[in-house]
Design an enzyme around this catalytic site. Structure first.
Site, PDB file in Angstrom:
ATOM      1  N   HIS A 105      43.177  45.247  36.960  1.00 56.39           N
ATOM      2  CA  HIS A 105      43.552  46.628  36.656  1.00 56.39           C
ATOM      3  C   HIS A 105      44.990  46.828  37.103  1.00 56.39           C
ATOM      4  O   HIS A 105      45.589  45.943  37.732  1.00 56.39           O
ATOM      5  CB  HIS A 105      42.599  47.617  37.319  1.00 56.39           C
ATOM      6  CG  HIS A 105      42.599  47.604  38.815  1.00 56.39           C
ATOM      7  ND1 HIS A 105      42.166  46.520  39.570  1.00 56.39           N
ATOM      8  CD2 HIS A 105      42.984  48.552  39.721  1.00 56.39           C
ATOM      9  CE1 HIS A 105      42.269  46.810  40.851  1.00 56.39           C
ATOM     10  NE2 HIS A 105      42.774  48.031  40.977  1.00 56.39           N
ATOM     11  N   HIS A 155      46.517  49.032  39.232  1.00 58.74           N
ATOM     12  CA  HIS A 155      46.989  49.514  40.520  1.00 58.74           C
ATOM     13  C   HIS A 155      47.991  48.481  41.043  1.00 58.74           C
ATOM     14  O   HIS A 155      47.808  47.271  40.855  1.00 58.74           O
ATOM     15  CB  HIS A 155      45.834  49.694  41.500  1.00 58.74           C
ATOM     16  CG  HIS A 155      45.086  50.974  41.290  1.00 58.74           C
ATOM     17  ND1 HIS A 155      43.779  51.142  41.685  1.00 58.74           N
ATOM     18  CD2 HIS A 155      45.468  52.165  40.735  1.00 58.74           C
ATOM     19  CE1 HIS A 155      43.384  52.373  41.379  1.00 58.74           C
ATOM     20  NE2 HIS A 155      44.391  53.009  40.803  1.00 58.74           N
ATOM     21  N   ASP A 174      48.903  46.933  43.744  1.00 50.30           N
ATOM     22  CA  ASP A 174      48.618  45.761  44.573  1.00 50.30           C
ATOM     23  C   ASP A 174      47.928  44.650  43.794  1.00 50.30           C
ATOM     24  O   ASP A 174      47.725  43.555  44.328  1.00 50.30           O
ATOM     25  CB  ASP A 174      47.787  46.152  45.803  1.00 50.30           C
ATOM     26  CG  ASP A 174      46.510  46.897  45.464  1.00 50.30           C
ATOM     27  OD1 ASP A 174      46.534  47.726  44.541  1.00 50.30           O
ATOM     28  OD2 ASP A 174      45.483  46.673  46.137  1.00 50.30           O
ATOM     29  N   HIS A 175      47.592  44.906  42.536  1.00 49.06           N
ATOM     30  CA  HIS A 175      46.950  43.887  41.703  1.00 49.06           C
ATOM     31  C   HIS A 175      47.849  43.374  40.581  1.00 49.06           C
ATOM     32  O   HIS A 175      47.420  42.503  39.819  1.00 49.06           O
ATOM     33  CB  HIS A 175      45.653  44.440  41.111  1.00 49.06           C
ATOM     34  CG  HIS A 175      44.613  44.721  42.141  1.00 49.06           C
ATOM     35  ND1 HIS A 175      43.575  43.853  42.427  1.00 49.06           N
ATOM     36  CD2 HIS A 175      44.474  45.770  42.997  1.00 49.06           C
ATOM     37  CE1 HIS A 175      42.835  44.358  43.401  1.00 49.06           C
ATOM     38  NE2 HIS A 175      43.361  45.523  43.760  1.00 49.06           N
ATOM     39  N   HIS A 231      35.335  51.395  39.218  1.00 50.65           N
ATOM     40  CA  HIS A 231      36.494  51.775  40.026  1.00 50.65           C
ATOM     41  C   HIS A 231      37.103  53.053  39.448  1.00 50.65           C
ATOM     42  O   HIS A 231      36.598  53.618  38.475  1.00 50.65           O
ATOM     43  CB  HIS A 231      37.500  50.619  40.050  1.00 50.65           C
ATOM     44  CG  HIS A 231      38.561  50.746  41.089  1.00 50.65           C
ATOM     45  ND1 HIS A 231      38.298  51.150  42.386  1.00 50.65           N
ATOM     46  CD2 HIS A 231      39.902  50.522  41.037  1.00 50.65           C
ATOM     47  CE1 HIS A 231      39.423  51.161  43.072  1.00 50.65           C
ATOM     48  NE2 HIS A 231      40.408  50.791  42.269  1.00 50.65           N
ATOM     49  N   ASP A 243      38.439  45.484  42.663  1.00 49.54           N
ATOM     50  CA  ASP A 243      38.041  46.770  43.230  1.00 49.54           C
ATOM     51  C   ASP A 243      36.858  47.385  42.479  1.00 49.54           C
ATOM     52  O   ASP A 243      36.912  47.585  41.261  1.00 49.54           O
ATOM     53  CB  ASP A 243      39.214  47.741  43.179  1.00 49.54           C
ATOM     54  CG  ASP A 243      40.436  47.217  43.921  1.00 49.54           C
ATOM     55  OD1 ASP A 243      40.390  46.062  44.385  1.00 49.54           O
ATOM     56  OD2 ASP A 243      41.414  47.966  44.044  1.00 49.54           O
ATOM     57  N   HIS A 300      40.833  41.326  50.027  1.00 46.40           N
ATOM     58  CA  HIS A 300      41.287  42.699  49.765  1.00 46.40           C
ATOM     59  C   HIS A 300      41.017  43.593  50.976  1.00 46.40           C
ATOM     60  O   HIS A 300      40.496  44.696  50.858  1.00 46.40           O
ATOM     61  CB  HIS A 300      40.588  43.242  48.503  1.00 46.40           C
ATOM     62  CG  HIS A 300      41.280  44.429  47.898  1.00 46.40           C
ATOM     63  ND1 HIS A 300      40.880  45.718  48.162  1.00 46.40           N
ATOM     64  CD2 HIS A 300      42.326  44.531  47.041  1.00 46.40           C
ATOM     65  CE1 HIS A 300      41.652  46.568  47.490  1.00 46.40           C
ATOM     66  NE2 HIS A 300      42.544  45.861  46.801  1.00 46.40           N
TER      67      HIS A 300
END
EC number: 3.1.26.11
Length: 306
Positions: free
Chosen positions: A63, A65, A67-68, A141, A208, A266
């Protein structure tokens, strides 16, 4: 035999810490490099891991976000700089196409590598080719998020003593594989009588999510289940409100799936000691490890598995 291992390039969640970089995970398998969720600083993590970024052949974004995915642009630029000649396949939720483009074209550079995009707009098999079958499922999520299951093909293994007893050798072995039976000295030999099917190994990558059936489906009988566990059970209320899992929940999902090994990752920056995650999950699922940066988690092929 090609190496088969998971290498942790980062295991922190939203923000890095002094000890943990934002997440990034590399599976080296069947002469390919599968890179999952490259967060900020992933390119540098390859240097510390003493791994050439050119091993990467496929990049998966669960996804968008930050941090990914913040490391995606720099990884593509690095592969471009290194003049890789193999295609770079990129898999991501189709709803995030505009974010993929922003990351890919966010700076000025002359792209010469061959990037093959695979925007995923439905669950199920995304691609099925010689090395792997790639499957995606929607996770639970806050934004469109995909979990992944990668499976290698089944292979036929001959049973040496039965091959010898049947008097089989040389080119006729290829005939047996092709035609499913051969005749030797008047006797018909069937492939099923002198061989077995070795089921291809699978791995699951769970980003997530709250606990859900998709997690169990993706991780069913997986050799390695790489799974987010952002919080410990004492902060279950935070896990619920932010749509994440605790270590205990991840272990419960791994147990339900029948996974062979669980690697937790994570971790929230609030936790200094990731071993607490291992201890919490280990009460439910014994073969568990809390991810450590630059550590390798091998999953060697078991030649006798059936």
């Amino acid at each position: 035999m090609s190496c088969r291992e998971l290498i942790i390039l980062g295991c922190s969640s939203q923000q890095p810490t002094r000890m943990r970089n934002q997440g990034a995970y590399l599976f080296r398998w069947n002469n390919e490099g599968l890179l999952f969720d490259p967060g900020e600083g992933t390119q540098r993590q390859f240097i510390f891991a003493n791994i050439a970024p050119t091993v990467v052949s496929r990049i998966f974004i669960s996804h968008f976000h930050g941090d990914h995915c913040l490391g995606l642009g720099s990884m593509l630029m690095r592969l471009n700089l290194d003049k890789v000649t193999h295609p770079i396949h990129c898999y991501y939720p189709a709803s995030g196409k505009k974010y993929f483009d922003r990351l890919r074209y966010g700076t000025i550079y002359h792209e010469t590598i061959h990037v093959v995009e695979h925007p995923v707009d439905k669950e199920g098999i995304v691609e099925d080719f010689g090395n792997f079958r790639i499957e995606a499922r929607k996770l639970d999520h806050l934004v469109d998020t995909l979990g992944w299951r990668i499976t290698e093909p089944d292979t036929i293994k001959f049973i040496p003593e039965k091959i010898k007893a049947a008097g089989l050798r040389g080119p006729i072995m290829q005939d047996l594989l092709r035609d499913d039976h051969v005749t030797v000295n008047g006797n018909t030999i069937y492939l099923k009588d002198v061989s077995y099917v070795r089921k291809g190994d699978s791995i699951a990558v769970i980003a997530d999510t709250l606990p859900c059936q998709s997690v169990v489906d993706l991780a069913k009988d997986a050799r390695i289940m790489l799974c987010e566990s952002t919080y410990l059970e004492e902060h279950l209320h935070l896990a619920k409100s932010h749509y994440h899992m605790t270590a205990k929940q991840a272990a419960t999902q791994a147990l339900a799936a029948g996974a062979q090994q669980l690697v937790l990752t994570h971790f929230s920056a609030r936790y200094l000691n990731s071993k607490e995650f291992e201890l919490e999950a280990g009460k439910i699922f014994p073969n568990v490890a809390a991810a450590e940066e630059f550590r390798s988690y091998p999953f060697p092929k078991n030649p006798s598995s059936k």
